[in-house]
Motif scaffolding. Structure first.
Motif, PDB file in Angstrom:
ATOM      1  N   ASN A 302       0.827  -1.205   0.000  1.00  0.00           N
ATOM      2  CA  ASN A 302       0.000   0.000   0.000  1.00  0.00           C
ATOM      3  C   ASN A 302       0.862   1.256   0.000  1.00  0.00           C
ATOM      4  N   LYS A 303       1.997   1.178   0.658  1.00  0.00           N
ATOM      5  CA  LYS A 303       2.958   2.269   0.634  1.00  0.00           C
ATOM      6  C   LYS A 303       4.366   1.691   0.633  1.00  0.00           C
ATOM      7  N   ASN A 349       6.467   9.348  -7.797  1.00  0.00           N
ATOM      8  CA  ASN A 349       5.360   8.629  -7.146  1.00  0.00           C
ATOM      9  C   ASN A 349       5.609   7.131  -7.054  1.00  0.00           C
ATOM     10  N   ASP A 352       6.654   6.501  -1.496  1.00  0.00           N
ATOM     11  CA  ASP A 352       5.649   7.345  -0.855  1.00  0.00           C
ATOM     12  C   ASP A 352       6.188   8.157   0.307  1.00  0.00           C
ATOM     13  N   ASN A 380       2.047   4.805   9.759  1.00  0.00           N
ATOM     14  CA  ASN A 380       1.338   4.295   8.580  1.00  0.00           C
ATOM     15  C   ASN A 380       0.346   3.198   8.937  1.00  0.00           C
ATOM     16  N   HIS A 395      -6.862   0.970  -2.482  1.00  0.00           N
ATOM     17  CA  HIS A 395      -5.739   1.873  -2.212  1.00  0.00           C
ATOM     18  C   HIS A 395      -4.456   1.357  -2.867  1.00  0.00           C
ATOM     19  N   ARG A 396      -4.216   0.047  -2.753  1.00  0.00           N
ATOM     20  CA  ARG A 396      -3.014  -0.571  -3.327  1.00  0.00           C
ATOM     21  C   ARG A 396      -3.042  -0.494  -4.845  1.00  0.00           C
ATOM     22  N   LYS A 399      -2.342   3.094  -6.058  1.00  0.00           N
ATOM     23  CA  LYS A 399      -0.930   3.493  -5.954  1.00  0.00           C
ATOM     24  C   LYS A 399      -0.172   3.128  -7.219  1.00  0.00           C
ATOM     25  N   TYR A 400      -0.350   1.926  -7.713  1.00  0.00           N
ATOM     26  CA  TYR A 400       0.410   1.486  -8.885  1.00  0.00           C
ATOM     27  C   TYR A 400      -0.198   1.975 -10.196  1.00  0.00           C
ATOM     28  N   LYS A 402      -1.254   4.978 -10.690  1.00  0.00           N
ATOM     29  CA  LYS A 402      -0.857   6.365 -10.943  1.00  0.00           C
ATOM     30  C   LYS A 402       0.615   6.493 -11.314  1.00  0.00           C
TER      31      LYS A 402
END
Length: 764
Positions: A302-303, A349, A352, A380, A395-396, A399-400, A402
């Motif tokens: 996720n991060k 990006n 994070d 976190n 969310h995960r 992240k990838y 974007k």
């Protein structure tokens, strides 16, 4: 306990069909095992049967925990099961190349303290000054690190490993082993631990702290068994609802033949797919280097956070340089182009967040670094704790999704925009320049073959080409400096020099020495730059075109001078005087100038002076000046032999080297720098006589210093000897020239000869 192998039992005798068990039973009836235990080799004979048994000493089982373990030990008694023990010996300090100036300062501090202890004197002020200087140098160095320097820090042998951090941040930790297929890869460590009472599944790459551990851990490069072990623990954490924290520190997955046969790619791909479906929070932290798919196999989180000096790349800088430039020496440039540092990856990006490190790197204070990691994990995980399983999946995925997204027509930062245009321009201009250079070379060669001035390129064309080449060479030098990691130092040095030049005093000798050292280092390492051959070829082209330009300008000036001279000679009054003198000389019957009468000699010299004055006027109108008129025609056409030319060139080189050596002396350097400052002042205040007088004085002093040095070096004697050789050669050439002129006069039929082309502004 005795152990008997099949190879150590010899059976023979009457009953060949008897079973082995019968023989063994019969043997034990004759000799007890206790008896066999008292002798290493025992044998007995019964009914023609021989039994031989070899005893093997067994090693007492060594438990990994002590006989009386402390029940209050951190992590509980089961922590003794871990093979990760404190090192018996302290790790040896390792100094990276760019840290050597700091080591010198540390050595000075130690020496001063030692001197204070031995002598009993008070050196407190000196020690404080050195320590302040050391802290400032450390701060300056680690706040302006280049990408390749961060790569070296990430690979530092003493950098804390995954288990080092785990033991610093967890209250309890239990390592879990095996992939449930018969293997346990030590390059990946997994286990359950608690931080402030919360349970987490920890998965990480484990490097060794010394050579022995590195071999055991395979230098942190996992096999498929390691990734399958990590996958098993992810399923376990997902089933029990444990958040997952992964630590990335690997140069890449192990790429040997056996790993490929066992499905290295499949194991990594399976991990990637599975991690996107886990409904528990996943946090990845890059603590060293993260190489290619070997890092990504436990990094789909996720991060993703990175330590300040960590790097994350698809290919190492050395591998990238070997592919693009065919040399691993270009690794510094490759590291910059790849954009693999934490700051660059946060901008892209990919990462994070950045976890700070102490000055000197994580190995300078591992405990402090571990506490920063612990703080980041808590922050976190508190954020992820508010999300449901479905929200974590979205969310995960977001992240990838974007990463790598670019919006068309979006405003671009001015600096990036300029750099983009410059790179595109450099590529296109380089290709265009290659074509122009080839065409111009062909034109110059054609002009040489035909000896035609019309085919010779014009000065404007050559000037334009030289300007382009200089621009290209400047870019090449910049690229070379960047590849060698000297760009920032050169920029800083240029700024210091500019600042010192603006002030009205001499440049400090220490700054001059620093400039010379940097210049020497640049010139010494220039051949290691990946673009050295390109730079060298462009410098050769610049030299060739500069020579061609000089030849073209000389030819142009020569043609113009001949044209003007011819116009001056063709003027009626000049022609009448010359013809009258010629007639008088012819009627006198004299065969040489010495045989003429004094009156006629005076007329000849007077006419000659008038013609020379006309020629001098022509030269002056062209911005030239007539220095001397040489009456010997042989000197005009004299060409020294190759041997003499080599001696002249050698002497010129020696003189140039000696002058450079003298100019590098601190005294002369200071005078030259002061002369530059005064020239700058003179340009701002043109009418200042004091400044002009000071400039003249400085120039005379510098020239005198150089002349004194040359006179003491023995070069003056060499020059005199060479001048004697040239004089003898000129005399020989003069004799040959006079003989050829007499032959030409004998062959002359009296008709008006063709007007000669005047090469030099002289009159004979």
């Amino acid at each position: 306990m005795a152990s008997m192998s099949h190879s150590s039992i010899a059976l023979c005798g009457a009953s060949a069909s008897a079973s082995a068990s019968d023989h063994l039973r019969s043997s034990t009836n004759g000799v007890s095992l206790r008896t066999l235990g008292r002798a290493m080799v025992a044998s007995t004979k019964r009914n023609n049967l021989y039994v031989t048994a070899r005893l093997k000493k067994g090693k007492k089982f060594d438990h990994p925990w002590p006989s009386n373990p402390d029940p209050n030990v951190k992590g509980g008694v089961l922590s003794y099961l871990s093979t990760f023990k404190p090192l018996g010996d302290t790790q040896k300090p390792v100094t990276l190349d760019f840290e050597k100036p700091l080591v010198e300062l540390e050595k000075k501090i130690v020496d001063v303290r030692k001197m204070a202890a031995e002598t009993g004197l008070d050196f407190t002020d000196q020690i404080i000054t050195l320590e302040t200087k050391y802290r400032q140098a450390l701060k300056d160095l680690y706040t302006h690190l280049t990408p390749i320097q961060r790569v070296n820090i990430a690979r530092h042998p003493n950098r804390p490993t995954f288990l080092d951090h785990i033991h610093n941040i967890t209250d309890k930790f239990m390592e879990l082993h095996g992939d449930r297929a018969g293997y346990d890869d030590p390059a990946i460590v997994t286990g359950i631990g608690t931080i402030d009472g919360k349970r987490y599944m920890f998965i990480g790459h484990q490097k060794g702290r010394n050579t022995k551990e590195n071999i055991m851990r395979n230098f942190g490069m996992p096999t498929p068994h390691g990734y399958r072990k990590a996958l098993r623990m992810m399923y376990y954490a997902d089933h029990h609802g444990f958040p997952i924290v992964t630590f990335i520190d690997t140069p890449g997955a192990y790429a040997d033949l056996k790993s490929e046969e066992l499905g290295q790619g499949e194991a990594i791909a399976n991990n990637l797919r599975t991690m996107f479906g886990l409904k528990v929070p996943i946090l990845s932290i890059v603590i060293g280097e993260g190489g290619s798919g070997g890092a990504l196999a436990i990094g789909c989180a996720n991060k993703m956070l990175m330590l300040e000096n960590a790097v994350f790349y698809v290919a190492s800088p050395e591998a990238c340089a070997a592919i693009l430039w065919n040399s691993s020496k270009a690794a510094p440039e490759a590291a910059e182009k790849l954009r693999i540092t934490s700051r660059e990856l946060v901008k892209l990006n990919v990462a994070d967040g950045i976890i700070p490190e102490p000055l000197g790197g994580a190995h300078a204070d591992p405990s402090w670094t571990s506490q920063q990691i612990k703080i980041a994990i808590n922050e976190n995980m508190n954020e992820f704790g508010k999300m449901s399983g479905e929200e974590l999946l979205k969310h995960r995925m977001a992240k990838y999704r974007k990463i790598g997204v670019f919006i068309e027509n979006a405003p671009v930062e001015p600096e990036i925009k300029v750099n983009m245009k410059r790179r595109d321009a450099v590529v296109s201009n380089s290709r265009k320049l290659e074509g122009e250079v080839e065409k111009l070379k062909e034109q110059i060669l054609k002009a040489k073959e035909t000896s035609s001035s019309e085919d010779q390129p014009s000065s404007e064309v050559l000037n334009e080409m030289i300007k382009k080449l200089k621009s290209e060479i400047d870019d090449e030098y910049t690229e070379a400096a960047r590849a060698m990691g000297l760009e920032e130092r050169l920029t800083a040095m240029r700024g210091e020099f500019s600042k010192a030049s603006e002030e009205e005093h001499l440049v400090h000798p220490i700054l001059i020495e620093k400039i010379e050292k940097l210049k020497e280092e640049f010139n010494t390492r220039l051949s290691e730059a990946p673009n050295y051959e390109s730079l060298k070829s462009k410098l050769d082209m610049l030299r060739d075109f500069s020579r061609a330009k000089a030849a073209s300008e000389a030819a142009s000036v020569k043609n113009e001078i001949n044209k003007r001279f011819q116009e001056a000679v063709d003027r009626p009054e000049v022609r009448e005087k010359v013809e009258a003198i010629k007639a008088e000389v012819a009627s006198s019957g004299a065969s040489s100038f010495e045989e003429l009468s004094d009156e006629l000699k005076e007329k000849v010299l007077k006419t000659k002076g008038e013609v020379e004055a006309e020629m001098a006027g022509v030269l002056k109108s062209m911005g030239l000046e007539l220095e001397a008129v040489k009456p010997n025609v042989a000197e005009q056409i004299f060409v020294p032999s190759e041997n003499i030319q080599e001696k002249v060139e050698k002497l010129n080189r020696e003189i140039s080297e000696k002058i450079e050596e003298v100019v590098r002396a601190p005294e002369i350097k200071s005078m030259v720098e002061l002369l530059k400052v005064e020239n700058a002042k003179a340009s701002q205040t043109p009418g200042d006589t004091k400044v002009s007088q000071k400039i003249e004085t400085l120039e005379q002093q510098i020239k005198q210093k150089i002349a004194d040095a040359l006179s003491m070096s023995g070069l003056q004697e060499k020059q005199e000897e060479l001048e004697k050789e040239l004089a003898v050669a000129r005399e020989v050439a003069a004799v040959k020239s006079e003989e050829s002129l007499k032959e030409d006069d004998d062959d002359d039929d009296g008709s008006e000869s063709e007007k000669p082309e005047i090469i030099n502004p002289s009159f004979a």
